[in-house]
Scaffold this motif. Structure first.
Motif, PDB file in Angstrom:
ATOM      1  N   ALA A 134     -25.951  32.401 -14.232  1.00  0.00           N
ATOM      2  CA  ALA A 134     -27.470  32.591 -14.224  1.00  0.00           C
ATOM      3  C   ALA A 134     -28.024  31.387 -13.278  1.00  0.00           C
ATOM      4  CB  ALA A 134     -27.709  32.730 -15.948  1.00  0.00           C
ATOM      5  N   SER A 135     -27.695  30.513 -13.393  1.00  0.00           N
ATOM      6  CA  SER A 135     -27.982  28.855 -12.726  1.00  0.00           C
ATOM      7  C   SER A 135     -27.611  28.990 -11.702  1.00  0.00           C
ATOM      8  CB  SER A 135     -27.229  27.297 -13.340  1.00  0.00           C
ATOM      9  OG  SER A 135     -26.046  28.061 -12.776  1.00  0.00           O
ATOM     10  N   GLY A 136     -26.900  29.856 -10.697  1.00  0.00           N
ATOM     11  CA  GLY A 136     -26.996  29.632  -9.089  1.00  0.00           C
ATOM     12  C   GLY A 136     -25.270  30.299  -8.376  1.00  0.00           C
ATOM     13  N   ASP A 137     -24.914  30.191  -7.080  1.00  0.00           N
ATOM     14  CA  ASP A 137     -24.327  30.457  -6.230  1.00  0.00           C
ATOM     15  C   ASP A 137     -23.447  29.682  -6.213  1.00  0.00           C
ATOM     16  OD1 ASP A 137     -25.789  32.941  -7.127  1.00  0.00           O
ATOM     17  OD2 ASP A 137     -26.108  32.841  -5.086  1.00  0.00           O
ATOM     18  N   CYS A 138     -21.756  29.812  -6.562  1.00  0.00           N
ATOM     19  CA  CYS A 138     -20.971  28.505  -6.017  1.00  0.00           C
ATOM     20  C   CYS A 138     -20.321  29.370  -5.262  1.00  0.00           C
ATOM     21  CB  CYS A 138     -20.546  28.058  -7.019  1.00  0.00           C
ATOM     22  SG  CYS A 138     -18.790  27.503  -6.587  1.00  0.00           S
ATOM     23  N   VAL A 139     -20.291  29.204  -4.204  1.00  0.00           N
ATOM     24  CA  VAL A 139     -18.826  29.381  -2.931  1.00  0.00           C
ATOM     25  C   VAL A 139     -17.834  29.240  -2.736  1.00  0.00           C
ATOM     26  CG1 VAL A 139     -18.380  30.074  -0.393  1.00  0.00           C
ATOM     27  CG2 VAL A 139     -20.794  29.973  -0.588  1.00  0.00           C
ATOM     28  N   ILE A 140     -16.741  30.313  -3.455  1.00  0.00           N
ATOM     29  CA  ILE A 140     -15.632  30.712  -3.777  1.00  0.00           C
ATOM     30  C   ILE A 140     -13.999  31.030  -2.460  1.00  0.00           C
ATOM     31  CG2 ILE A 140     -13.416  31.229  -5.240  1.00  0.00           C
ATOM     32  CD1 ILE A 140     -15.169  30.228  -6.881  1.00  0.00           C
ATOM     33  N   ASP A 141     -13.375  29.805  -2.268  1.00  0.00           N
ATOM     34  CA  ASP A 141     -12.207  29.382  -1.083  1.00  0.00           C
ATOM     35  C   ASP A 141     -11.136  29.908  -1.845  1.00  0.00           C
ATOM     36  OD1 ASP A 141     -10.899  29.075   1.197  1.00  0.00           O
ATOM     37  OD2 ASP A 141     -11.658  27.718   1.434  1.00  0.00           O
ATOM     38  N   PRO A 142     -10.763  31.010  -1.894  1.00  0.00           N
ATOM     39  CA  PRO A 142      -9.176  31.247  -2.393  1.00  0.00           C
ATOM     40  C   PRO A 142      -8.727  30.983  -2.059  1.00  0.00           C
ATOM     41  CG  PRO A 142     -10.241  33.162  -1.066  1.00  0.00           C
ATOM     42  CD  PRO A 142     -11.286  32.455   0.019  1.00  0.00           C
ATOM     43  N   GLU A 143      -8.257  30.519  -0.699  1.00  0.00           N
ATOM     44  CA  GLU A 143      -7.674  29.499   0.188  1.00  0.00           C
ATOM     45  C   GLU A 143      -6.296  28.530  -0.444  1.00  0.00           C
ATOM     46  OE1 GLU A 143      -4.309  29.235   3.072  1.00  0.00           O
ATOM     47  OE2 GLU A 143      -6.407  31.351   3.279  1.00  0.00           O
ATOM     48  N   GLY A 144      -4.541  29.471  -1.133  1.00  0.00           N
ATOM     49  CA  GLY A 144      -4.230  27.719  -2.047  1.00  0.00           C
ATOM     50  C   GLY A 144      -3.980  28.454  -4.127  1.00  0.00           C
ATOM     51  N   ALA A 145      -5.177  29.453  -4.217  1.00  0.00           N
ATOM     52  CA  ALA A 145      -5.422  29.552  -5.146  1.00  0.00           C
ATOM     53  C   ALA A 145      -4.258  30.771  -5.865  1.00  0.00           C
ATOM     54  CB  ALA A 145      -6.835  30.440  -5.524  1.00  0.00           C
ATOM     55  N   GLU A 146      -4.259  30.170  -7.155  1.00  0.00           N
ATOM     56  CA  GLU A 146      -3.004  31.276  -7.936  1.00  0.00           C
ATOM     57  C   GLU A 146      -3.836  32.778  -8.926  1.00  0.00           C
ATOM     58  OE1 GLU A 146      -1.016  30.901 -12.061  1.00  0.00           O
ATOM     59  OE2 GLU A 146      -1.325  29.264 -11.511  1.00  0.00           O
ATOM     60  N   VAL A 147      -3.881  33.634  -7.844  1.00  0.00           N
ATOM     61  CA  VAL A 147      -4.807  34.617  -8.179  1.00  0.00           C
ATOM     62  C   VAL A 147      -4.225  35.699  -9.524  1.00  0.00           C
ATOM     63  CG1 VAL A 147      -6.283  36.484  -7.795  1.00  0.00           C
ATOM     64  CG2 VAL A 147      -5.990  34.420  -6.254  1.00  0.00           C
ATOM     65  N   LEU A 148      -4.692  35.583 -11.107  1.00  0.00           N
ATOM     66  CA  LEU A 148      -4.102  36.500 -11.618  1.00  0.00           C
ATOM     67  C   LEU A 148      -5.219  37.716 -11.836  1.00  0.00           C
ATOM     68  CD1 LEU A 148      -3.900  33.380 -12.979  1.00  0.00           C
ATOM     69  CD2 LEU A 148      -1.842  35.409 -13.754  1.00  0.00           C
ATOM     70  N   THR A 149      -5.005  38.700 -10.977  1.00  0.00           N
ATOM     71  CA  THR A 149      -6.016  39.931 -11.389  1.00  0.00           C
ATOM     72  C   THR A 149      -5.831  41.203 -12.135  1.00  0.00           C
ATOM     73  OG1 THR A 149      -7.544  41.684 -10.162  1.00  0.00           O
ATOM     74  CG2 THR A 149      -5.254  41.023  -9.108  1.00  0.00           C
ATOM     75  N   SER A 150      -6.842  41.776 -13.365  1.00  0.00           N
ATOM     76  CA  SER A 150      -5.953  42.993 -13.937  1.00  0.00           C
ATOM     77  C   SER A 150      -6.331  44.899 -13.304  1.00  0.00           C
ATOM     78  CB  SER A 150      -7.118  43.431 -14.909  1.00  0.00           C
ATOM     79  OG  SER A 150      -8.384  43.131 -14.685  1.00  0.00           O
ATOM     80  N   SER A 151      -6.848  44.031 -12.048  1.00  0.00           N
ATOM     81  CA  SER A 151      -6.672  45.197 -10.616  1.00  0.00           C
ATOM     82  C   SER A 151      -6.054  45.207  -9.668  1.00  0.00           C
ATOM     83  CB  SER A 151      -8.287  45.095  -9.683  1.00  0.00           C
ATOM     84  OG  SER A 151      -9.175  44.945 -10.811  1.00  0.00           O
ATOM     85  N   ARG A 260      -3.601  19.611  -8.439  1.00  0.00           N
ATOM     86  CA  ARG A 260      -4.266  20.419 -10.210  1.00  0.00           C
ATOM     87  C   ARG A 260      -4.492  21.756  -9.843  1.00  0.00           C
ATOM     88  NH1 ARG A 260      -8.521  16.746 -12.879  1.00  0.00           N
ATOM     89  NH2 ARG A 260      -9.648  16.571 -11.123  1.00  0.00           N
ATOM     90  N   ALA A 261      -4.104  22.105 -10.705  1.00  0.00           N
ATOM     91  CA  ALA A 261      -4.260  23.621 -10.803  1.00  0.00           C
ATOM     92  C   ALA A 261      -5.107  23.957  -9.756  1.00  0.00           C
ATOM     93  CB  ALA A 261      -3.957  24.633 -12.294  1.00  0.00           C
ATOM     94  N   TYR A 262      -5.221  25.094  -8.790  1.00  0.00           N
ATOM     95  CA  TYR A 262      -6.522  26.225  -8.647  1.00  0.00           C
ATOM     96  C   TYR A 262      -6.711  27.659  -9.373  1.00  0.00           C
ATOM     97  CZ  TYR A 262     -10.198  27.627  -5.173  1.00  0.00           C
ATOM     98  OH  TYR A 262     -10.740  28.624  -4.510  1.00  0.00           O
ATOM     99  N   MET A 263      -7.012  28.123 -10.042  1.00  0.00           N
ATOM    100  CA  MET A 263      -7.283  28.925 -10.604  1.00  0.00           C
ATOM    101  C   MET A 263      -8.252  29.889  -9.973  1.00  0.00           C
ATOM    102  SD  MET A 263      -5.279  28.255 -14.314  1.00  0.00           S
ATOM    103  CE  MET A 263      -5.113  30.071 -14.437  1.00  0.00           C
ATOM    104  N   LEU A 264      -8.274  31.744 -10.256  1.00  0.00           N
ATOM    105  CA  LEU A 264      -9.020  32.553  -9.106  1.00  0.00           C
ATOM    106  C   LEU A 264      -8.468  33.648 -10.933  1.00  0.00           C
ATOM    107  CD1 LEU A 264      -9.585  32.212  -6.279  1.00  0.00           C
ATOM    108  CD2 LEU A 264     -11.290  31.388  -8.074  1.00  0.00           C
TER     109      LEU A 264
END
Length: 304
Positions: A134-151, A260-264
């Motif tokens: 609700a306050s704004g946008d953040c650009v997400i760089d997924p490089e190196g992230a631990e990604v957990l998805t339900s899709s 430290r952990a990087y999670m999406l």
């Protein structure tokens, strides 16, 4: 234990990585065979379980203790955000296998060889996307992230098995990582240096320079005309700097440099915490069982 509960389709170090290493240790022990092989496998599995317990417990505590920040007011550093995944303006990403719209994808193609599946192709997107709250946008760089998805979707196209993981536009996304705000207006901008650079650029296109500033048509830029050139360059630089100063800050999240952990994830944060708690208990149980059996076996073989 099934990996379905802990699908980790990213490049970060998480539960699926630990589980894969434990499975590999078990297969290696079976390949060696005998008491020695199985004992060695159990020792490795117990050691990996201890590492997995430590990682999962750390994830659980971090997620539970760190408050969720709003993009516009987030502090610089390690933060937790929660918002909606969006494309950049004018951007559209399509998953290469399913052709579904997405902001992030990973796919795995395996071929049936006898009773086993062998990887023949895989891929993961590295393009940035937007997390919007609700306050704004953040650009997400997924490089190196631990990604957990339900899709997650798996289908077959003989002799292949195709698995695809997605984060789609409109998904609610949880992000934990290094947050930085970039001011588009350079506070150290040097108007004189920028003007000199622009003049040098104009000089390289002499024909265009003459078209714009050779008012008497003699094919040369005299002193009076050169003053007009300098004034025009200074005005253009000044205008560009004013435009830059009016642009909003660019907020970005990326992999922390301190390890430290990087999670999406597009899974509800409370659901993520429950998963990590379950994984923490599971790894503790595996450590106790595998370590206990390995210790008994080692005693029998006079290792201890």
């Amino acid at each position: 234990m099934s990996t379905a509960m802990f699908d980790k389709p990213g490049s970060g170090f998480g539960p699926e990585t630990i589980f894969a290493a434990q499975t590999g240790s078990l297969l290696f022990g079976g390949h060696i065979g005998g008491t020695f092989g199985w004992t060695l496998a159990l020792v490795c599995i117990a050691g990996l379980a201890l590492v997995g317990w430590k990682i999962s417990y750390g994830r659980t505590r971090t997620m539970a203790d760190l408050p969720t920040s709003r993009v516009a007011s987030a502090a610089q550093g390690y933060v937790e955000l929660y918002g909606q995944a969006q494309w950049h303006e004018g951007q559209r990403m399509i998953a290469p296998r399913s052709r579904f719209n997405c902001v992030w994808y990973r796919f795995l193609v395996e071929e049936k060889k006898g009773k086993n599946w062998r990887k023949v192709d895989s891929g993961v997107s590295s393009e940035t996307f937007v997390l919007r709250d609700a306050s704004g946008d953040c650009v997400i760089d997924p490089e190196g992230a631990e990604v957990l998805t339900s899709s997650k979707r798996t289908w077959f196209s003989e002799p292949y098995r195709i698995t695809e993981w997605l984060i789609r536009p409109g998904d609610a996304v949880y992000a934990l990582g290094a947050f930085v705000s970039i001011d588009p207006a350079d506070p150290n901008a040097d108007a004189k240096a920028d003007t000199a650079a622009l003049l040098a650029e104009w000089k390289r296109d002499r024909r265009k320079l003459l078209e714009r500033f050779d008012s008497n048509g003699d094919g040369e830029i005299d002193m009076q005309e050169w003053e007009r050139v300098r004034a025009a360059a200074a005005a253009e630089v000044s205008g560009n700097q004013k435009v830059q100063q009016q642009l909003p800050q660019l907020h970005m999240m990326r992999k922390p440099k301190d390890g430290r952990a990087y999670m999406l994830s597009n899974i509800d944060p409370n659901g993520l915490i429950r998963r990590y708690k379950l994984w923490t208990m599971a790894q503790l149980g595996i450590f106790c069982i595998a370590g206990g059996i390995a210790a008994i076996s080692a005693v029998k073989m006079h290792w201890l």
